[in-house]
Design an enzyme around this catalytic site. Structure first.
Site, PDB file in Angstrom:
ATOM      1  N   HIS A  57      -7.568  46.226 -27.909  1.00 16.95           N
ATOM      2  CA  HIS A  57      -8.045  44.861 -28.100  1.00 16.95           C
ATOM      3  C   HIS A  57      -7.244  44.323 -29.284  1.00 16.95           C
ATOM      4  CE1 HIS A  57     -11.318  46.093 -25.499  1.00 16.95           C
ATOM      5  NE2 HIS A  57     -11.764  46.959 -26.394  1.00 16.95           N
ATOM      6  N   GLN A  60      -8.563  42.586 -32.550  1.00 17.88           N
ATOM      7  CA  GLN A  60      -9.435  43.313 -33.462  1.00 17.88           C
ATOM      8  C   GLN A  60      -8.674  43.918 -34.642  1.00 17.88           C
ATOM      9  OE1 GLN A  60     -12.167  46.008 -31.488  1.00 17.88           O
ATOM     10  NE2 GLN A  60     -12.762  44.451 -29.998  1.00 17.88           N
ATOM     11  N   TYR A 120     -10.408  40.334 -23.062  1.00 11.39           N
ATOM     12  CA  TYR A 120     -11.626  39.660 -22.617  1.00 11.39           C
ATOM     13  C   TYR A 120     -11.922  38.354 -23.348  1.00 11.39           C
ATOM     14  CZ  TYR A 120     -13.596  42.357 -26.570  1.00 11.39           C
ATOM     15  OH  TYR A 120     -13.830  42.925 -27.795  1.00 11.39           O
ATOM     16  N   ARG A 207     -22.456  47.553 -17.748  1.00 11.89           N
ATOM     17  CA  ARG A 207     -23.381  46.631 -18.410  1.00 11.89           C
ATOM     18  C   ARG A 207     -23.060  45.184 -18.056  1.00 11.89           C
ATOM     19  NH1 ARG A 207     -21.340  49.210 -22.929  1.00 11.89           N
ATOM     20  NH2 ARG A 207     -20.712  47.206 -23.825  1.00 11.89           N
ATOM     21  N   HIS A 229     -14.746  50.371 -19.256  1.00 17.06           N
ATOM     22  CA  HIS A 229     -15.481  51.149 -20.257  1.00 17.06           C
ATOM     23  C   HIS A 229     -16.578  51.947 -19.551  1.00 17.06           C
ATOM     24  CE1 HIS A 229     -14.416  47.795 -23.303  1.00 17.06           C
ATOM     25  NE2 HIS A 229     -13.781  48.874 -23.710  1.00 17.06           N
ATOM     26  N   GLU A 232     -19.518  55.267 -23.241  1.00 16.39           N
ATOM     27  CA  GLU A 232     -19.071  55.332 -24.626  1.00 16.39           C
ATOM     28  C   GLU A 232     -20.211  55.698 -25.561  1.00 16.39           C
ATOM     29  OE1 GLU A 232     -16.871  52.507 -28.013  1.00 16.39           O
ATOM     30  OE2 GLU A 232     -17.444  51.669 -26.081  1.00 16.39           O
ATOM     31  N   HIS A 266     -13.004  55.827 -22.707  1.00 14.38           N
ATOM     32  CA  HIS A 266     -13.922  56.602 -23.536  1.00 14.38           C
ATOM     33  C   HIS A 266     -14.505  57.780 -22.754  1.00 14.38           C
ATOM     34  CE1 HIS A 266     -13.420  53.606 -26.576  1.00 14.38           C
ATOM     35  NE2 HIS A 266     -14.037  52.671 -25.883  1.00 14.38           N
ATOM     36  N   ASP A 317      -7.699  51.089 -29.078  1.00 14.68           N
ATOM     37  CA  ASP A 317      -8.963  50.371 -28.945  1.00 14.68           C
ATOM     38  C   ASP A 317      -9.122  49.280 -30.005  1.00 14.68           C
ATOM     39  OD1 ASP A 317     -11.487  49.568 -28.221  1.00 14.68           O
ATOM     40  OD2 ASP A 317     -12.451  51.491 -28.519  1.00 14.68           O
TER      41      ASP A 317
END
Length: 449
Positions: A57, A60, A120, A207, A229, A232, A266, A317
């Site tokens: 990402h 980040q 995303y 999720r 994902h 995790e 993960h 990540d």
């Protein structure tokens, strides 16, 4: 046609001596071994294939080090996620380009030559679609072009806040799409790519997607990489069981056609049966040991998984610290801490941990990103050289060279990096490092003022 000559080069997961690689149109056109250097060859001591970073990402990187303050007694991944949501609230496409370019410079300097960008952050700060639905994707492509890193774009489908199609939170508003909107985004994203960049799809997690949406997303990209994902967090596993009666990886293996196009990011919390079944599927486990340690995720059962024949790649990540060798070192050390033993990710056929980890990461990482692995004729000329004058290599031999790089080096062990035949790193520094860092500092100074 350019030529690189190495005293030794890692070809076919073994060392070859006196190797000349001829490069044309960004690819390896020919390989000769056991040959003397020619006058026109660029000469180096050690040549290695660049690694694929299977999970990033990029934005980040700008919040690295900003979440290390204890804020409540139960600090964990979920509280970290709220900090991350607050950070991204203000980011513009220009900000994303500047931050991501800094991350990509550091990846290239650290031995990664291609990145899987699990992207995303699609919409504006209010959650509205940009006039160009792939505006943010363009920022990622701009960062890739500015730094020269190979790009596998993984646009993320994200529709819900939790299992069972729970409504999203306000912090997730910039991520959200329905299937039609995602199809439009995906088409627009493809148009942003150039060179040998490729594209896949990334349903964010169980999720964030329903089973029907997962099937629809897969139908939009029937041949490219699929990243998701999975497992995790312990809470994620418990919530998935409450929703479906199955653990996340168990559910995916039982309800989706998981095969060698897939990378399960993960997969930290696998039980023994899941480890065996995931290995048999041909999918790649996308491991990010530094981030997983930083977030307190847990420890991937690598010994059982590799014993079952599983493939893995490594990724950075959250980009808290970008270092290809560091990811491999953290993977082995996590196993040692969990099992209170040493040299666990090696075996009789490959007794040296560094060589075993590196070879597997090259192969698994390339598989996860849908590209060719290693130094071979016809493959992209994605190459790094090690500086044998670095003190960590004193007295080294072929057997221990990769162990010394992964376990005993600090900075400076990587000398040069070529991406698609172009030298992007020289004497350990990216050729555009100063300009990229200046733009990054200006961006962060403004964002964090």
């Amino acid at each position: 046609m350019a030529s690189l000559w190495f005293e030794r080069a890692w070809i076919g997961n073994r060392w070859e001596r006196a190797a000349r690689l001829r490069i044309a149109d960004g690819r390896i056109a020919a390989i000769e071994t056991g040959v003397a250097a020619n006058a026109g060859d660029e000469r180096h001591r050690v040549g290695l294939p660049g690694l694929c970073n299977v999970h990033s990402h990029g934005f980040q990187r700008g919040m690295a080090g900003l979440s290390e303050r204890r804020s409540r007694p139960d600090d964990n991944f979920w509280s970290w996620r709220e900090i991350m949501y607050r950070f991204l609230d203000r980011l513009t496409p220009d900000d994303v380009a500047a931050i991501t370019a800094q991350a990509y410079v550091e990846m290239l300097e650290g031995g990664f030559t291609r990145v899987g960008e699990f992207h995303y952050l699609h919409h504006d700060p209010a959650g509205a679609r940009y006039a160009d639905p792939a505006e943010m994707t363009g920022a990622i492509a701009e960062a890739g072009a500015a730094t020269g890193i190979g790009l596998t774009l993984l646009p993320v489908f994200y529709a819900h806040g939790d299992f069972g199609a729970a409504p999203p939170s306000a912090g997730q508003r910039r991520f959200l799409n329905d299937i039609d909107g995602f199809a439009t985004l995906l088409d627009a994203a493809r148009a942003k790519l150039s060179g040998d960049a490729n594209i896949g799809v990334a349903p964010h997690s169980l999720r964030a997607v329903t089973p029907d949406e997962l099937a629809a997303v897969l139908a939009l990209s029937p041949t490219g990489p699929v990243h998701i994902h999975a497992a995790e967090q312990v809470k994620e596993v418990a919530d998935c069981v409450a929703w479906s009666g199955a653990r996340p990886v168990e559910w995916l293996l039982g309800n989706a056609a998981v095969d060698d196009r897939w990378c399960l990011i993960h997969s930290t919390h696998l039980d023994e049966g899941e480890a065996v079944r995931l290995a048999a599927s041909g999918a790649v486990a996308g491991l990010c040991p530094i981030t997983e340690a930083n977030l307190g995720d847990g420890i991937f059962p690598a010994v059982d998984y590799l014993t079952a024949g599983g493939r893995f790649g490594v990724g950075t990540d959250s980009n808290i610290l970008i270092d290809a060798a560091g990811e491999l070192r953290a993977l082995e050390y996590s196993q040692r801490l969990a099992q209170r033993a040493r040299a666990l990710l090696a075996d009789e056929a490959a007794p040296f941990v560094g060589a075993n980890l590196f070879g597997r990461a090259v192969d698994g990482g390339a598989r996860a990103l849908g590209v060719s692995a290693g130094l071979a004729v016809g493959h992209p000329a994605d190459i790094m050289s090690l500086d044998l004058e670095h003190p960590c290599f004193a007295g080294t031999d072929d057997a221990t060279l990769l162990d010394r790089w992964i376990f005993a080096a600090r900075g400076g062990a990587i000398d040069c990096v070529w991406r698609a035949g172009e030298k992007r790193v020289e004497s350990g520094r990216h050729v555009a490092a100063d300009a990229v860092a200046a733009a990054y500092r200006a961006c962060l100074d403004r964002l964090l003022a």
